[in-house]
Design a protein around this motif. Structure first.
Motif, PDB file in Angstrom:
ATOM      1  N   CYS A 168     -14.710   8.900   3.347  1.00  0.00           N
ATOM      2  CA  CYS A 168     -13.969   7.665   3.833  1.00  0.00           C
ATOM      3  C   CYS A 168     -12.402   8.233   3.887  1.00  0.00           C
ATOM      4  O   CYS A 168     -12.090   7.507   5.357  1.00  0.00           O
ATOM      5  CB  CYS A 168     -13.554   5.859   2.824  1.00  0.00           C
ATOM      6  SG  CYS A 168     -12.507   4.591   3.750  1.00  0.00           S
ATOM      7  N   ASP A 169     -11.569   8.251   3.776  1.00  0.00           N
ATOM      8  CA  ASP A 169     -10.046   8.984   3.407  1.00  0.00           C
ATOM      9  C   ASP A 169     -10.241  10.300   3.610  1.00  0.00           C
ATOM     10  O   ASP A 169      -9.702  11.562   3.135  1.00  0.00           O
ATOM     11  CB  ASP A 169      -9.988   8.871   2.208  1.00  0.00           C
ATOM     12  CG  ASP A 169      -8.324   9.167   2.250  1.00  0.00           C
ATOM     13  OD1 ASP A 169      -7.903   9.538   3.282  1.00  0.00           O
ATOM     14  OD2 ASP A 169      -7.396  10.191   1.111  1.00  0.00           O
ATOM     15  N   SER A 192     -17.588   7.368  -1.488  1.00  0.00           N
ATOM     16  CA  SER A 192     -17.774   7.054  -0.686  1.00  0.00           C
ATOM     17  C   SER A 192     -19.355   7.218  -0.206  1.00  0.00           C
ATOM     18  O   SER A 192     -19.753   6.690   1.030  1.00  0.00           O
ATOM     19  CB  SER A 192     -16.842   7.495   0.718  1.00  0.00           C
ATOM     20  OG  SER A 192     -15.123   6.511  -0.109  1.00  0.00           O
ATOM     21  N   VAL A 215     -24.686   6.169   3.151  1.00  0.00           N
ATOM     22  CA  VAL A 215     -23.529   4.644   2.881  1.00  0.00           C
ATOM     23  C   VAL A 215     -24.435   3.725   2.437  1.00  0.00           C
ATOM     24  O   VAL A 215     -25.118   3.589   3.284  1.00  0.00           O
ATOM     25  CB  VAL A 215     -23.313   4.892   4.213  1.00  0.00           C
ATOM     26  CG1 VAL A 215     -21.811   4.140   4.245  1.00  0.00           C
ATOM     27  CG2 VAL A 215     -22.539   6.443   4.352  1.00  0.00           C
ATOM     28  N   THR A 221     -17.097   0.696   6.106  1.00  0.00           N
ATOM     29  CA  THR A 221     -16.363   1.928   7.256  1.00  0.00           C
ATOM     30  C   THR A 221     -14.750   1.339   7.930  1.00  0.00           C
ATOM     31  O   THR A 221     -14.531   2.423   8.157  1.00  0.00           O
ATOM     32  CB  THR A 221     -17.682   2.083   8.097  1.00  0.00           C
ATOM     33  OG1 THR A 221     -18.060   1.662   8.850  1.00  0.00           O
ATOM     34  CG2 THR A 221     -18.613   3.085   6.905  1.00  0.00           C
ATOM     35  N   CYS A 224     -11.305   3.148   6.816  1.00  0.00           N
ATOM     36  CA  CYS A 224     -11.746   4.061   6.537  1.00  0.00           C
ATOM     37  C   CYS A 224     -10.805   4.552   6.906  1.00  0.00           C
ATOM     38  O   CYS A 224     -10.137   3.871   8.251  1.00  0.00           O
ATOM     39  CB  CYS A 224     -13.105   5.264   6.998  1.00  0.00           C
ATOM     40  SG  CYS A 224     -13.873   4.464   5.826  1.00  0.00           S
ATOM     41  N   GLY A 228     -12.364   4.241  10.742  1.00  0.00           N
ATOM     42  CA  GLY A 228     -14.227   4.533   9.713  1.00  0.00           C
ATOM     43  C   GLY A 228     -14.977   5.869  11.461  1.00  0.00           C
ATOM     44  O   GLY A 228     -13.934   5.136  12.271  1.00  0.00           O
ATOM     45  N   ILE A 230     -17.687   7.250   8.086  1.00  0.00           N
ATOM     46  CA  ILE A 230     -16.939   8.211   7.015  1.00  0.00           C
ATOM     47  C   ILE A 230     -17.333   9.968   7.909  1.00  0.00           C
ATOM     48  O   ILE A 230     -17.972   9.290   8.506  1.00  0.00           O
ATOM     49  CB  ILE A 230     -17.691   8.340   5.789  1.00  0.00           C
ATOM     50  CG1 ILE A 230     -19.207   8.566   6.042  1.00  0.00           C
ATOM     51  CG2 ILE A 230     -17.369   6.796   5.348  1.00  0.00           C
ATOM     52  CD1 ILE A 230     -20.090   8.921   5.014  1.00  0.00           C
ATOM     53  N   SER A 248     -21.779   2.442   7.751  1.00  0.00           N
ATOM     54  CA  SER A 248     -22.402   1.302   6.840  1.00  0.00           C
ATOM     55  C   SER A 248     -24.433   1.270   6.739  1.00  0.00           C
ATOM     56  O   SER A 248     -24.921   1.514   7.996  1.00  0.00           O
ATOM     57  CB  SER A 248     -21.721   0.043   6.520  1.00  0.00           C
ATOM     58  OG  SER A 248     -20.615   0.269   6.227  1.00  0.00           O
TER      59      SER A 248
END
Length: 294
Positions: A168-169, A192, A215, A221, A224, A228, A230, A248
């Motif tokens: 996510c990051d 994540s 996910v 998401t 993120c 988003g 991810i 998601s």
């Protein structure tokens, strides 16, 4: 004499139209009274040319015509501007184009039926692709849609040497993963997303690890990086682009292939929940046809 009277008439009308905001009231009153008492020359006499206009009146008449034309032009401009602004304020917002609209310039997707191949670093990856599928020229990405990200199934292959610590990051920390074993370990602890079912297999004649990544459906998401989705890893062979986007509730089958010491990441994603068994079978057949040439 009559010429002077016509000139006085013109001056009187000009004063009446332009002077109220400039001259004192007593001057205006005297001027209007003089204009009222002056005998008016019939217009038809001027048309017939009975009297000649004094020479000095021509420039003044020209100035008056230009002034009138200018006022009319300014009024027209104001009207057009006003109507334009009104239309801009009240016009309905344009309807967004459907997401499946094919835009060749933006996508660079092309029909990939038959043989399809892309070089990943120094490794050539090829596959046999059904008619109706499309791909991207610069990196290995296939789908059963004219616009790859809109297909019900998708296949992405990339050279991997780093994995995001948090999917996510993905603008944050990365972990070095220059071997297939390091990539597998990094994905099993990546935040994540969830993984399960690791198994040994072969792909394209090379040893590989296969497992499922998903996910959670309740994972947001949109929180993120950049809203988003991810991403699992960056592509080391195509400028570091983010690879394997997932939203998601999505699942992906991931293979990490050891090709002569380099790690090749292969991800198959049923992009929509309504992917049919026949579409998934086509995807599996494309994966089975993969070949890697170091």
């Amino acid at each position: 004499m009559a010429g002077n009277e016509r000139f006085d008439d013109s001056i009187g009308r000009w004063l009446e139209e332009t002077a109220p905001n400039r001259l004192p009231q007593r001057v205006l009153a005297a001027t209007f009274e003089r204009t009222r008492r002056t005998r008016q020359e019939p217009a038809w006499r001027t048309v017939l040319g009975r009297h000649q206009m004094p020479r000095f009146a021509y420039p003044i008449g020209g100035v008056a015509v230009l002034a009138v034309a200018g006022v009319i032009a300014m009024a027209a401009i104001f009207k057009v501007s006003h109507l334009s602004n009104f239309g801009a304020a009240t016009a309905p917002a344009p309807t967004a184009s459907p997401s499946h609209t094919f835009t060749p310039y933006a996508c660079d997707y092309f029909p990939a039926g038959g043989a399809y191949g892309v070089t990943l670093g120094t490794i050539r990856a090829t596959a046999t692709v059904p008619n109706g599928w499309h791909g991207i020229r610069n990196f290995f990405k296939l789908s059963n849609s004219v616009c790859v990200d809109n297909g019900s199934v998708r296949l992405e292959i990339s050279l991997v040497d780093e994995v995001y610590v948090d999917a996510c990051d993905w603008q944050g920390a990365r972990v070095d993963a220059s071997t297939a074993a390091a990539v597998v370990h990094a994905l099993t602890v990546q935040e994540s997303q969830s993984w399960n079912g690791t198994s040994d297999t072969t792909l394209g004649g090379y040893p590989a690890k296969r497992f499922e990544i998903s996910v959670p459906a309740d994972f947001d998401t949109s929180a993120c990086d950049e809203g988003g989705p991810i991403y699992l890893w960056p592509d080391a062979g195509a400028g570091g682009f983010h690879r394997v986007p997932m939203a998601s509730g999505q699942k992906a089958t991931v293979y990490v292939v050891d090709v002569g010491g380099s790690a090749i990441g292969v991800a198959t994603v049923p992009w929509t929940e309504d992917a049919t068994p026949a579409e998934i079978a086509e995807l599996d057949a494309v994966v089975a046809s993969l070949r890697f040439e170091p």
